[in-house]
Design a protein around this motif. Sequence first.
Motif, short mmCIF file in Angstrom:
data_model
loop_
_atom_site.label_atom_id
_atom_site.label_comp_id
_atom_site.label_asym_id
_atom_site.label_seq_id
_atom_site.Cartn_x
_atom_site.Cartn_y
_atom_site.Cartn_z
N PRO A 1 33.89 44.53 15.92
CA PRO A 1 32.82 45.33 15.74
C PRO A 1 33.29 46.76 16.61
CG PRO A 1 31.99 43.27 16.22
CD PRO A 1 33.42 43.17 15.98
N ASP A 2 33.82 46.68 17.44
CA ASP A 2 34.14 47.88 18.44
C ASP A 2 35.58 48.68 18.00
OD1 ASP A 2 31.92 47.74 19.65
OD2 ASP A 2 32.95 46.41 21.18
N GLY A 3 36.05 48.20 16.84
CA GLY A 3 37.51 48.78 16.48
C GLY A 3 37.71 48.98 15.07
N PRO A 4 38.79 49.60 14.60
CA PRO A 4 39.02 49.92 13.15
C PRO A 4 39.50 48.78 12.58
CG PRO A 4 40.83 50.35 14.54
CD PRO A 4 39.96 50.09 15.69
N PRO A 5 39.25 48.81 11.07
CA PRO A 5 39.53 47.65 10.32
C PRO A 5 40.99 47.45 10.34
CG PRO A 5 38.41 49.32 8.94
CD PRO A 5 38.98 49.91 10.39
N VAL A 6 41.45 46.26 10.33
CA VAL A 6 42.84 45.73 10.66
C VAL A 6 43.43 45.74 9.11
CG1 VAL A 6 42.41 44.29 12.54
CG2 VAL A 6 42.26 43.21 10.34
N LEU A 7 42.76 45.88 8.16
CA LEU A 7 43.32 45.89 6.53
C LEU A 7 42.72 46.99 5.87
CD1 LEU A 7 43.71 42.24 5.51
CD2 LEU A 7 45.71 43.76 6.02
N GLY A 8 43.16 47.25 4.69
CA GLY A 8 42.37 47.81 3.84
C GLY A 8 41.57 46.87 3.11
N THR A 9 40.75 47.52 2.09
CA THR A 9 39.73 46.88 1.38
C THR A 9 40.30 45.31 0.83
OG1 THR A 9 38.39 48.77 1.04
CG2 THR A 9 37.91 46.70 -0.49
N LEU A 10 39.72 44.22 1.12
CA LEU A 10 40.39 42.90 0.64
C LEU A 10 39.14 42.36 -0.29
CD1 LEU A 10 42.39 40.91 1.12
CD2 LEU A 10 40.74 39.68 2.77
N ASP A 11 40.05 42.09 -1.78
CA ASP A 11 39.14 41.38 -2.53
C ASP A 11 39.85 40.05 -2.92
OD1 ASP A 11 37.03 42.91 -3.87
OD2 ASP A 11 38.75 44.34 -3.91
N LEU A 12 39.25 38.83 -2.58
CA LEU A 12 39.87 37.36 -2.93
C LEU A 12 38.83 36.44 -3.36
CD1 LEU A 12 42.42 35.96 -1.97
CD2 LEU A 12 41.45 35.47 0.04
N ARG A 13 39.13 35.48 -4.12
CA ARG A 13 38.44 34.14 -4.50
C ARG A 13 39.16 33.03 -4.33
NH1 ARG A 13 38.36 30.85 -8.88
NH2 ARG A 13 36.12 29.95 -9.08
N VAL A 14 38.63 32.45 -3.54
CA VAL A 14 39.48 30.83 -3.36
C VAL A 14 38.52 29.86 -4.07
CG1 VAL A 14 40.36 29.45 -1.59
CG2 VAL A 14 39.95 31.79 -1.01
N ALA A 15 39.18 29.05 -4.89
CA ALA A 15 38.53 28.31 -5.94
C ALA A 15 38.17 26.98 -5.26
CB ALA A 15 39.18 28.08 -7.13
N PRO A 16 37.13 26.29 -5.67
CA PRO A 16 36.79 25.07 -5.03
C PRO A 16 37.92 24.06 -5.00
CG PRO A 16 34.86 25.72 -6.67
CD PRO A 16 36.18 26.68 -6.72
N GLY A 17 38.15 23.34 -4.06
CA GLY A 17 39.12 22.66 -4.01
C GLY A 17 40.65 23.09 -3.81
N GLU A 18 40.84 24.43 -3.85
CA GLU A 18 42.07 25.17 -3.67
C GLU A 18 42.51 25.03 -2.16
OE1 GLU A 18 44.11 29.51 -4.75
OE2 GLU A 18 41.98 29.29 -4.79
N VAL A 19 44.04 24.96 -2.21
CA VAL A 19 44.71 25.44 -1.03
C VAL A 19 45.32 26.52 -1.05
CG1 VAL A 19 46.25 24.36 0.72
CG2 VAL A 19 45.14 22.71 -0.68
N LEU A 20 44.83 27.65 -0.14
CA LEU A 20 45.44 28.85 -0.17
C LEU A 20 46.00 29.09 1.11
CD1 LEU A 20 45.44 31.86 -1.63
CD2 LEU A 20 43.71 32.42 -0.02
N THR A 21 47.49 29.21 1.21
CA THR A 21 48.06 29.59 2.30
C THR A 21 47.92 30.88 2.57
OG1 THR A 21 50.20 29.33 1.10
CG2 THR A 21 49.36 27.54 2.47
N VAL A 22 48.18 31.79 3.66
CA VAL A 22 48.18 33.11 4.02
C VAL A 22 49.19 33.37 5.07
CG1 VAL A 22 46.65 34.93 5.08
CG2 VAL A 22 45.59 33.08 3.60
N VAL A 23 50.02 34.08 4.52
CA VAL A 23 51.23 34.83 5.38
C VAL A 23 50.92 36.26 5.64
CG1 VAL A 23 52.67 32.88 4.77
CG2 VAL A 23 52.76 34.93 3.52
N GLY A 24 51.56 36.62 6.62
CA GLY A 24 51.84 38.04 6.83
C GLY A 24 52.24 38.36 8.33
N PRO A 25 52.64 39.66 8.74
CA PRO A 25 53.11 39.86 9.99
C PRO A 25 52.17 39.71 10.99
CG PRO A 25 52.91 41.95 8.72
CD PRO A 25 52.64 40.84 7.69
#
Length: 252
Positions: free
Chosen positions: A28-52
């Motif tokens: 709340p007291d800082g700037p966004p860490v990313l640009g705008t994010l759009d994402l849909r994770v389907a029921p039962g899906e395994v989504l892995t997330v990587v990044g620096p």
Amino acid sequence: MSTTTTPPATTTPTGAELVLEDVQLGHPDGPPVLGTLDLRVAPGEVLTVVGPSGCGKSTLLRTLAGLLPALGGRISQDGRPVTRPDADRALVFQHDALLPWRTVRANIELPSAIRGVPKDERRRASAEWLERIQLSGHAAKLPHQLSGGQRQRVQLARALAGRPRAVLMDEPFGALDAHTRSGMQDLLVDILGASGATVIFVTHDVDEALHLGDRVALLAAGQVLTVPHPRQRDAAGASATTALRRRILASL
């Protein structure tokens, strides 16, 4: 592919759909860490997330868990806004976060105890989970008497004993040695493959992301890629998998 077996009857949720629309992540007291994010994770899906480091992976999980409000946009579960923590969404950390004064059994039973599940039912379910994670002989021990891998098994059982519809995992195996980590990956595949829960799994390990995920989200790059052979270790050298590995590494 790992063989899946039926988990205890109390751990069979129907996976939740998680949707992020025009979301900005940050504190709340800082700037966004990313640009705008759009994402849909389907029921039962395994989504892995990587990044620096610092790209917002842990912030994403805490926002989905309802612990941190989004700076903008809309986050929903099955069409309903996510505004606070909910038993439907379990958060699993890199450090086990077990209560040190509670036994292994009592830690596993904690979510059910909070929900007011009768003691006999809790005890039956925890006994099933202890067998499932191969710690039946350790039920009366305290967390400090277990190895790191054993504590992570207990944390996983505690999270799933609460019957969540989504499991948010923040590098849960990052502190484990290679052999123990591989075993925990197989255990996770075995349990979640039959549970139906939706999973978002943050990791720094590209091979782990490719092994566990149906898709891999490259958070900093704003891309989501389909894994050609999820949860098949013998496909690690396949041309499609190696090409995807190169693409992910290039994005990092």
